[in-house]
Design a protein around this motif. Sequence first.
Motif, PDB file in Angstrom:
ATOM      1  N   GLY A  15       0.790  -1.222   0.000  1.00  0.00           N
ATOM      2  CA  GLY A  15       0.000   0.000   0.000  1.00  0.00           C
ATOM      3  C   GLY A  15       0.825   1.275   0.000  1.00  0.00           C
ATOM      4  N   THR A  16       2.147   1.174  -0.050  1.00  0.00           N
ATOM      5  CA  THR A  16       2.980   2.370  -0.096  1.00  0.00           C
ATOM      6  C   THR A  16       3.582   2.508  -1.477  1.00  0.00           C
ATOM      7  OG1 THR A  16       4.964   1.183   0.599  1.00  0.00           O
ATOM      8  CG2 THR A  16       3.595   2.141   2.341  1.00  0.00           C
ATOM      9  N   GLY A  17       3.956   3.726  -1.814  1.00  0.00           N
ATOM     10  CA  GLY A  17       4.625   3.951  -3.084  1.00  0.00           C
ATOM     11  C   GLY A  17       3.761   3.648  -4.287  1.00  0.00           C
ATOM     12  N   LYS A  18       2.483   3.975  -4.220  1.00  0.00           N
ATOM     13  CA  LYS A  18       1.576   3.682  -5.334  1.00  0.00           C
ATOM     14  C   LYS A  18       2.007   4.426  -6.593  1.00  0.00           C
ATOM     15  CE  LYS A  18      -1.478   0.933  -3.538  1.00  0.00           C
ATOM     16  NZ  LYS A  18      -1.645  -0.409  -4.011  1.00  0.00           N
ATOM     17  N   ARG A  26       3.964   6.560 -19.145  1.00  0.00           N
ATOM     18  CA  ARG A  26       4.000   7.966 -19.563  1.00  0.00           C
ATOM     19  C   ARG A  26       5.365   8.588 -19.244  1.00  0.00           C
ATOM     20  NH1 ARG A  26       4.367  12.582 -18.005  1.00  0.00           N
ATOM     21  NH2 ARG A  26       4.192  12.195 -15.780  1.00  0.00           N
ATOM     22  N   MET A  27       5.870   8.353 -18.021  1.00  0.00           N
ATOM     23  CA  MET A  27       7.181   8.886 -17.623  1.00  0.00           C
ATOM     24  C   MET A  27       8.292   8.363 -18.518  1.00  0.00           C
ATOM     25  SD  MET A  27       7.399   8.516 -13.548  1.00  0.00           S
ATOM     26  CE  MET A  27       5.937   8.769 -12.583  1.00  0.00           C
ATOM     27  N   ALA A  59      17.554   9.613 -15.878  1.00  0.00           N
ATOM     28  CA  ALA A  59      16.328  10.180 -16.452  1.00  0.00           C
ATOM     29  C   ALA A  59      15.089   9.617 -15.775  1.00  0.00           C
ATOM     30  CB  ALA A  59      16.285   9.913 -17.960  1.00  0.00           C
ATOM     31  N   LEU A  60      15.076   8.327 -15.536  1.00  0.00           N
ATOM     32  CA  LEU A  60      13.919   7.699 -14.898  1.00  0.00           C
ATOM     33  C   LEU A  60      13.827   8.089 -13.425  1.00  0.00           C
ATOM     34  CD1 LEU A  60      11.491   5.950 -15.410  1.00  0.00           C
ATOM     35  CD2 LEU A  60      12.922   3.928 -15.087  1.00  0.00           C
ATOM     36  N   GLU A  61      14.948   8.102 -12.716  1.00  0.00           N
ATOM     37  CA  GLU A  61      14.939   8.485 -11.307  1.00  0.00           C
ATOM     38  C   GLU A  61      14.453   9.922 -11.112  1.00  0.00           C
ATOM     39  OE1 GLU A  61      18.952   7.549 -10.057  1.00  0.00           O
ATOM     40  OE2 GLU A  61      18.346   5.566  -9.334  1.00  0.00           O
ATOM     41  N   ALA A  68       6.780  11.188  -7.156  1.00  0.00           N
ATOM     42  CA  ALA A  68       6.582  10.642  -5.813  1.00  0.00           C
ATOM     43  C   ALA A  68       6.979  11.603  -4.697  1.00  0.00           C
ATOM     44  CB  ALA A  68       7.370   9.340  -5.659  1.00  0.00           C
ATOM     45  N   GLY A  69       7.770  12.613  -5.015  1.00  0.00           N
ATOM     46  CA  GLY A  69       8.236  13.532  -3.986  1.00  0.00           C
ATOM     47  C   GLY A  69       9.337  12.945  -3.124  1.00  0.00           C
TER      48      GLY A  69
END
Length: 171
Positions: A15-18, A26-27, A59-61, A68-69
Amino acid sequence: MIGYVALLRAVNVGGTGKLPMTELVRMSEAAGFENVKTYIASGNVVFKSKRSEGEVRSALEERLKEYAGRDVGVVLRTATELADTLARNPFSDSPGNRVTALFVNETLPTDPLDGVKGITNEEVRLGKRELFVLYPDGMAKTRLRIPSDRHGTARNMNTVAKLAEMAATVA
């Protein structure tokens, strides 16, 4: 073009990091990756790119952090490396759901049991850029703690096989 598999750490677990997989696609496309495909909702994305491994990971990170903040760990392997991981599985006679590959970006310990705690009947073997772990009784009740797990991400061999198959088609 190089076929890549990105394995995200701590995405859609407990339930974390949805992170909806549509958002991950998209990213990845916004980062310039091509033939982007995801596999199950736990942070597995396959694509191709002309960029180097370091450039792709950065780029992905960056995009994941914006979304995600917080930092989201990304472990990257080429299609060839993932197929090689599958071929080198030292527990290939065991069911794929009982064996994991713990993928890491850092250097692995020379002794795969270095710092490991809670081991009962599990077995740990050193790979090239991963540790292989056999859970004879499954993972549900294990007390096994592997230090590399803090910075890596594990996938069972059934998932590794499917990702290797997908990555072979995008490369």
